[in-house]
Design a protein around this motif. Structure first.
Motif: not given
Ligand code: ARG
Length: 566
Positions: A164-168, A172-176, A189-190
């Motif tokens: 979940v940390a990876k997803w968040l 936040l970094k690439y899909h915000k 996909n994220i």
């Protein structure tokens, strides 16, 4: 009537009650309904088995065995032929008297069992392996309920932790800039993107960022991050519920990893004070090398809690809160070591219910390379997978019924697709690795879900066309061989359900359903039903109805719905 018991009693009288009597059930009717092999008596009687068979048969023939109409020696065997009119009438009336459910009568136990299964994680794809686990868990639950056991279906969803940390982090970094979408594939996909980005992380800088998020997520102190987690978690959970509905599964209890995080940490620390765990390079570990189980890590060096420690809490919670007599984990065999470590640790902690815990493993599901839309089964989404099978099912249906309306087509295709998927997985030995083959599983003529549904629908159509009320109190007479075969097969159902329960193995039910349908199709092939003269027609219709009743229940135990028309 308990034919087997009567025969055994008669045999033990003649044999002087010493030996344990084992009867065989010949597959071929010609050899009788039960057979007693005399090989093992050769030593005691100092004669060859054929001679023994002759002599014992002679003795048996002097008295009558209840329900048995013939006793024939045949080489080293004694064959027993039971009175078919009795037998078949008993079976049919038993089926009709308990039309709604065939529950073993002697087993109305108060036993309470928790089956934890499916356990899909939020923020990730529900993949084909999850379908197998979900189908197995649901089927086992039904098999147990059929034995009169109170089953609690539990799910344990990974809604926190490193994935979940990876997803968040990735969001936040690439899909915000992207709005949160209530869409399973967007979410999945994220996660896939996160894994990709981290794979190229040579310096470890990115992973450091993820670790930071993981700590924040765990402490729940970052309000904004918490909000994002809550929202995306909910989207994921809702998507999963839709899948469960399609797969005919409902859970009674939901556990979440986030609920056992804090206690997991506490337990880990407690285990250090009890000298069961220790600190090693800042991490909290349990050394199980002596037991051949390696090292089990509970807390990372930064203090964050792992899957392992959370499972310690969960194991106890299940017994504390639900007072279950047994706790079964239906989880892929990839996690075999994890469960060995978990159970060993619980044992070291002197957890009193450890003996009641069981890991029921199932094997991997693979997809044939190149044949499906994803190269590996890992990231293929349930929704895409299902769509592909449903489309294929539609083509197959249209081949048989070109005039079918769009709505009906849609309805049937989904039932057939789910049956095809579930059956192809459940018919296999649970531990076996399977390759899911779309064409094979949707073949209407093989050992497949569609074949079984088709057999059921054929029976339904006969009943419908007959347009008369089936006589459920009918007395069967002068039956033909294939009719007897089919009815005998129907009579095996109860035993099969008990066997499936004993071995916790749905494939027993699946294979029975197939054999039963084969017997039915053979019967139907040889004898006309609707065009037969009235008395025989009534009789055959009752047999068809009994078949429908049992097959529906049998498929029901696999979690597979039937179609009245196909
Ligand atoms: N969510 C976990 C995973 O995806 C499976 C959980 C199995 N159950 C358990 N009590 N550990 O790997």
């Amino acid at each position: 009537m308990d034919y087997e018991k009567n025969i055994k009693e008669a045999l033990s009288k003649v044999l002087g009650k010493k030996e344990e009597i084992l009867l065989e059930k010949p597959k071929n009717l010609e050899f009788g309904d039960y057979a007693f092999p005399c090989f093992s008596l050769a030593g005691t009687y100092k004669k060859n088995p054929s001679q023994i068979a002759l002599e014992i048969s002679e003795k048996l023939n002097k008295t009558k065995i209840k329900g048995v109409s013939k006793i024939n020696p045949a080489g080293p065997y004694i064959n027993f032929i039971v009175n078919k009119e009795n037998l078949t009438n008993e079976i049919i009336s038993e089926i009709f008297s308990k039309k709604t459910k065939i529950v073993s009568k002697n087993k109305k136990s108060k036993e309470k069992v928790m089956i934890e299964f499916s356990q899909a994680n939020t923020h990730k794809a529900f993949h084909v392996g999850h379908i197998r686990g979900t189908s197995m868990g649901e089927s086992l639950a039904r098999i147990m309920e059929n034995q009169g056991i109170a089953v609690i279906r539990a799910n344990y969803q990974g809604d926190t932790g490193m994935h979940v940390a990876k997803w968040l982090w990735c969001y936040l970094k690439y899909h915000k800039k992207e709005k949160l979408k209530n869409d399973e594939s967007w979410i999945a996909n994220i996660y896939v993107d996160a894994v990709k980005k981290l794979a190229g992380d040579e310096t470890g800088e990115l992973q450091k960022e993820v670790n930071e998020i993981n700590l924040k997520l765990e402490s729940k102190k970052d309000k904004k991050l918490n909000e994002l987690w809550k929202k995306t978690r909910l989207i994921s959970l809702q998507a999963l519920e839709k899948i469960y509905k399609e797969l005919n599964t409902k859970f009674n209890v939901y556990f979440f990893e986030n609920q056992v995080e804090k206690e997991g940490k506490d337990i880990a620390k407690m285990l250090v004070t009890k000298n069961i765990a220790k600190i090693d390079d800042k991490a909290t570990i349990i050394d199980l090398k002596e037991q051949g189980l390696g090292v089990w890590i509970l807390l990372r060096g930064d203090g964050s809690v792992l899957y392992s420690a959370k499972d310690l809490v969960l194991a106890m919670k299940k017994f504390e809160k639900y007072k279950v007599d047994k706790s079964i984990y239906v989880v892929a065999d990839e996690q075999k070591l994890h469960f060995q470590q978990l159970f060993k640790t619980l044992e070291l902690m002197k957890f009193k219910d450890i003996k009641k815990c069981k890991h029921l493993e199932f094997g991997l599901v693979r997809l044939p390379e190149g044949k499906m839309s994803s190269r590996t089964g890992d990231n293929i989404l349930y929704s895409n997978f299902k769509k592909e099978i449903v489309e294929y099912a539609k083509e197959e249906i249209k081949k048989r019924d070109s005039k079918i309306g769009e709505k009906e087509l849609e309805k049937r295709a989904i039932v057939i697709a789910i049956a095809a998927i579930k059956y192809s997985m459940l018919k296999q030995d649970p531990q076996k690795v399977i390759v899911f083959d779309k064409e094979e599983s949707l073949n209407f003529e093989g050992n497949t879900g569609p074949y079984l549904l088709y057999s059921y629908a054929r029976a339904s159509s006969i009943i419908k066309k007959a347009k008369i009320k089936i006589n459920l109190k009918i007395k069967l007479e002068k039956l033909e061989d294939k009719e007897i075969n089919l009815i005998k097969k129907l009579g095996e159902f109860k035993e099969v359900t008990e066997q499936a329960y004993k071995n916790l193995d749905p494939s027993t039910i699946a294979n029975y359903s197939f054999e039963l349908s084969q017997s039915f199709n053979e019967f139907y092939h040889f004898y006309p039903v609707l065009t037969a003269e009235d008395k025989i027609k009534q009789q055959r219709l009752a047999i068809v109805e009994a078949f429908r009743t049992v097959l529906k229940q049998s498929l029901g135990l696999l979690g597979i719905d039937v179609l009245e028309e196909m």
